[in-house]
Scaffold this motif. Structure first.
Motif, mmCIF file in Angstrom:
data_model
loop_
_atom_site.group_PDB
_atom_site.id
_atom_site.type_symbol
_atom_site.label_atom_id
_atom_site.label_comp_id
_atom_site.label_asym_id
_atom_site.label_seq_id
_atom_site.Cartn_x
_atom_site.Cartn_y
_atom_site.Cartn_z
ATOM 1 N N ILE A 46 -18.893 14.516 8.836
ATOM 2 C CA ILE A 46 -19.007 13.064 8.684
ATOM 3 C C ILE A 46 -19.516 12.717 7.285
ATOM 4 O O ILE A 46 -20.617 13.100 6.906
ATOM 5 C CB ILE A 46 -19.924 12.468 9.774
ATOM 6 N N ILE A 47 -18.687 12.008 6.525
ATOM 7 C CA ILE A 47 -19.054 11.616 5.162
ATOM 8 C C ILE A 47 -19.946 10.380 5.208
ATOM 9 O O ILE A 47 -20.908 10.263 4.461
ATOM 10 C CB ILE A 47 -17.776 11.373 4.324
ATOM 11 N N ALA A 48 -19.642 9.463 6.111
ATOM 12 C CA ALA A 48 -20.458 8.266 6.297
ATOM 13 C C ALA A 48 -20.184 7.707 7.680
ATOM 14 O O ALA A 48 -19.078 7.875 8.210
ATOM 15 C CB ALA A 48 -20.124 7.211 5.241
ATOM 16 N N ASN A 58 -17.799 0.783 15.168
ATOM 17 C CA ASN A 58 -18.477 1.292 13.980
ATOM 18 C C ASN A 58 -17.401 1.741 12.990
ATOM 19 O O ASN A 58 -16.207 1.550 13.236
ATOM 20 C CB ASN A 58 -19.444 2.447 14.341
ATOM 21 N N VAL A 59 -17.820 2.319 11.891
ATOM 22 C CA VAL A 59 -16.882 2.921 10.933
ATOM 23 C C VAL A 59 -17.393 4.316 10.631
ATOM 24 O O VAL A 59 -18.544 4.487 10.226
ATOM 25 C CB VAL A 59 -16.805 2.141 9.597
ATOM 26 N N VAL A 60 -16.545 5.309 10.881
ATOM 27 C CA VAL A 60 -16.859 6.696 10.551
ATOM 28 C C VAL A 60 -15.826 7.147 9.523
ATOM 29 O O VAL A 60 -14.633 6.858 9.671
ATOM 30 C CB VAL A 60 -16.807 7.602 11.808
ATOM 31 N N ILE A 61 -16.292 7.816 8.478
ATOM 32 C CA ILE A 61 -15.381 8.316 7.440
ATOM 33 C C ILE A 61 -15.412 9.836 7.422
ATOM 34 O O ILE A 61 -16.489 10.453 7.346
ATOM 35 C CB ILE A 61 -15.758 7.751 6.057
ATOM 36 N N THR A 62 -14.233 10.437 7.530
ATOM 37 C CA THR A 62 -14.075 11.898 7.470
ATOM 38 C C THR A 62 -12.785 12.194 6.705
ATOM 39 O O THR A 62 -12.038 11.268 6.379
ATOM 40 C CB THR A 62 -13.920 12.525 8.878
ATOM 41 N N THR A 63 -12.505 13.467 6.486
ATOM 42 C CA THR A 63 -11.184 13.804 5.965
ATOM 43 C C THR A 63 -10.187 13.498 7.081
ATOM 44 O O THR A 63 -10.553 13.416 8.265
ATOM 45 C CB THR A 63 -11.066 15.306 5.602
ATOM 46 N N GLU A 64 -8.946 13.336 6.702
ATOM 47 C CA GLU A 64 -7.889 13.062 7.683
ATOM 48 C C GLU A 64 -7.857 14.180 8.744
ATOM 49 O O GLU A 64 -7.748 13.919 9.935
ATOM 50 C CB GLU A 64 -6.544 12.956 6.936
ATOM 51 N N ALA A 65 -8.008 15.434 8.304
ATOM 52 C CA ALA A 65 -7.954 16.586 9.218
ATOM 53 C C ALA A 65 -9.115 16.589 10.212
ATOM 54 O O ALA A 65 -8.962 17.035 11.351
ATOM 55 C CB ALA A 65 -7.948 17.884 8.421
ATOM 56 N N ASP A 66 -10.278 16.092 9.806
ATOM 57 C CA ASP A 66 -11.459 16.108 10.677
ATOM 58 C C ASP A 66 -11.534 14.906 11.627
ATOM 59 O O ASP A 66 -12.346 14.909 12.555
ATOM 60 C CB ASP A 66 -12.746 16.122 9.827
#
Ligand code: CU
Length: 151
Positions: free
Chosen positions: A102-104, A69-77
């Motif tokens: 989780i942003i997306a 899948n693809v999960v997008i977060t800040t680098e720190a998270d």
């Protein structure tokens, strides 16, 4: 006839330049049975009304063995969210429900599948560090890239 050729070339260059400078609003990734994405770094713009995330799994292995899948977060998270994803388990598609970090996140894919989601560009802040990764257990070490956000 001879004179028109440089003009046409000039026009072609102008339009190519125009496309290159336009804000990029899509993240398009391919993945495979070797536990890899086809890109390590992607640039998008925070000014996009919507950012599209497209993922393809070009492999043949099933979701239970080689899910991506693809999960997008800040680098720190990214690392703590990847750990929370393992705990969330297969029943939740290895995405912790309601996790605000989780942003997306796309659904988990098996070989031969593809998916597409969108999220608002305003969820990203230009200049901040973001990561995209696969939250299938053990995959984020290899399947992790940088999301560079431009204004
Ligand atoms: Cu994966």
């Amino acid at each position: 006839m001879k004179k028109s050729i440089p003009v046409l070339v000039g026009l072609a260059l102008l339009s190519a330049g125009g496309l290159a400078s336009a804000a990029n609003c899509s993240i398009v990734l391919d993945s495979n049975d070797r536990m890899q994405y086809d890109q390590k770094s992607i640039e998008v713009s925070a000014s996009c009304a919507t950012v599209t995330v497209e993922l393809k799994h070009s492999g043949k292995l099933p979701k239970t063995a080689m899910g991506h899948n693809v999960v997008i977060t800040t680098e720190a998270d990214a690392t703590p969210v990847a750990q929370a994803a393992v705990k969330a388990g297969a029943a939740n598609g290895y995405v912790p429900a309601g996790d605000k970090r989780i942003i997306a996140a796309t659904k988990m894919l098996g070989g031969g599948e593809s998916t597409k989601i969108t999220f608002p560009g305003r969820a990203l802040k230009a200049g901040s560090d973001y990561a995209f990764f696969c939250s299938f257990p053990g995959h984020s070490a290899l399947m992790r890239g940088k999301l560079v956000v431009k204004p």
